[in-house]
Design an enzyme around this catalytic site. Sequence first.
Site, PDB file in Angstrom:
ATOM      1  CG  ASP A   1      -2.284   0.911   0.195  1.00 59.39           C
ATOM      2  OD1 ASP A   1      -2.348   1.286  -0.632  1.00 59.39           O
ATOM      3  OD2 ASP A   1      -2.941   1.607   1.946  1.00 59.39           O
TER       4      ASP A   1
ATOM      5  CE1 TYR B   1      -3.099  12.910  -5.252  1.00 54.21           C
ATOM      6  CE2 TYR B   1      -2.184  10.637  -5.199  1.00 54.21           C
ATOM      7  CZ  TYR B   1      -3.040  11.923  -5.079  1.00 54.21           C
ATOM      8  OH  TYR B   1      -4.470  11.644  -4.491  1.00 54.21           O
TER       9      TYR B   1
ATOM     10  CG  HIS C   1       7.541   5.413  -3.116  1.00 53.14           C
ATOM     11  ND1 HIS C   1       7.595   6.602  -4.092  1.00 53.14           N
ATOM     12  CD2 HIS C   1       5.589   4.703  -3.140  1.00 53.14           C
ATOM     13  CE1 HIS C   1       6.682   6.754  -4.427  1.00 53.14           C
ATOM     14  NE2 HIS C   1       5.377   5.610  -4.029  1.00 53.14           N
ATOM     15  NE  ARG C   2       4.788   0.095  -5.556  1.00 53.55           N
ATOM     16  CZ  ARG C   2       4.138   1.763  -5.973  1.00 53.55           C
ATOM     17  NH1 ARG C   2       4.428   1.831  -7.350  1.00 53.55           N
ATOM     18  NH2 ARG C   2       3.414   1.765  -5.920  1.00 53.55           N
TER      19      ARG C   2
END
Length: 202
Positions: free
Chosen positions: A74, A160, A186-187
């Site tokens: 998530d 985004y 981030h991932r």
Amino acid sequence: MKLPFPTLILATGNAHKVQELTRSLTPLQVPLRSLQDFPPITPVEEDGATLRDNALKKATGYALQLGQWVLADDTGLEVTALQGEPGVRSARYAGDQATALDNRKKLLALLRDVPIEKRAARFVCHLAIANPEGKIWYEASGECHGRICDDARGEYGIGYDTLLEIIEYRRRLAELSPAATRLIGHRGRATQRLLQELKNCV
């Protein structure tokens, strides 16, 4: 790397996310599949209070449905000037049926009077792997920091990504190549930490 799973199911039907995770998880050297390979699947409701809650819930829910090892994630955008919004509701910020464009428009409307130097934001990604019995075995998270700009740029990202400027690169996250995103996104950072976690635990 000797792993406890012969195959890993990615708990998403999003083609962009499947592609990104597949590239990042290449070192596992195991077959990767996605929810698109297992119709029909009952969607797991993402009603957790945090990104971690939703990642764990999806990993557990889909693992129990499929009887397979499942990796779920998530991801959310947290904007300091908006007290961490949209956060866990990033994908549904402008409503449950909102498009990515709808969400971006709402975000920019709320930031209209906020100067660029006060638009600090970060993407946060939480990953979780559950075994076929629904038990969580591994977790990892990653962050990517920047600021929100008014104009959307870039062809590589989703959501985004076209608005978040990585300040040191002076480019939007969506303008960075997939290889660069795997290193600083981030991932990508969450996946790197997950791979290290797997290496340490097996």
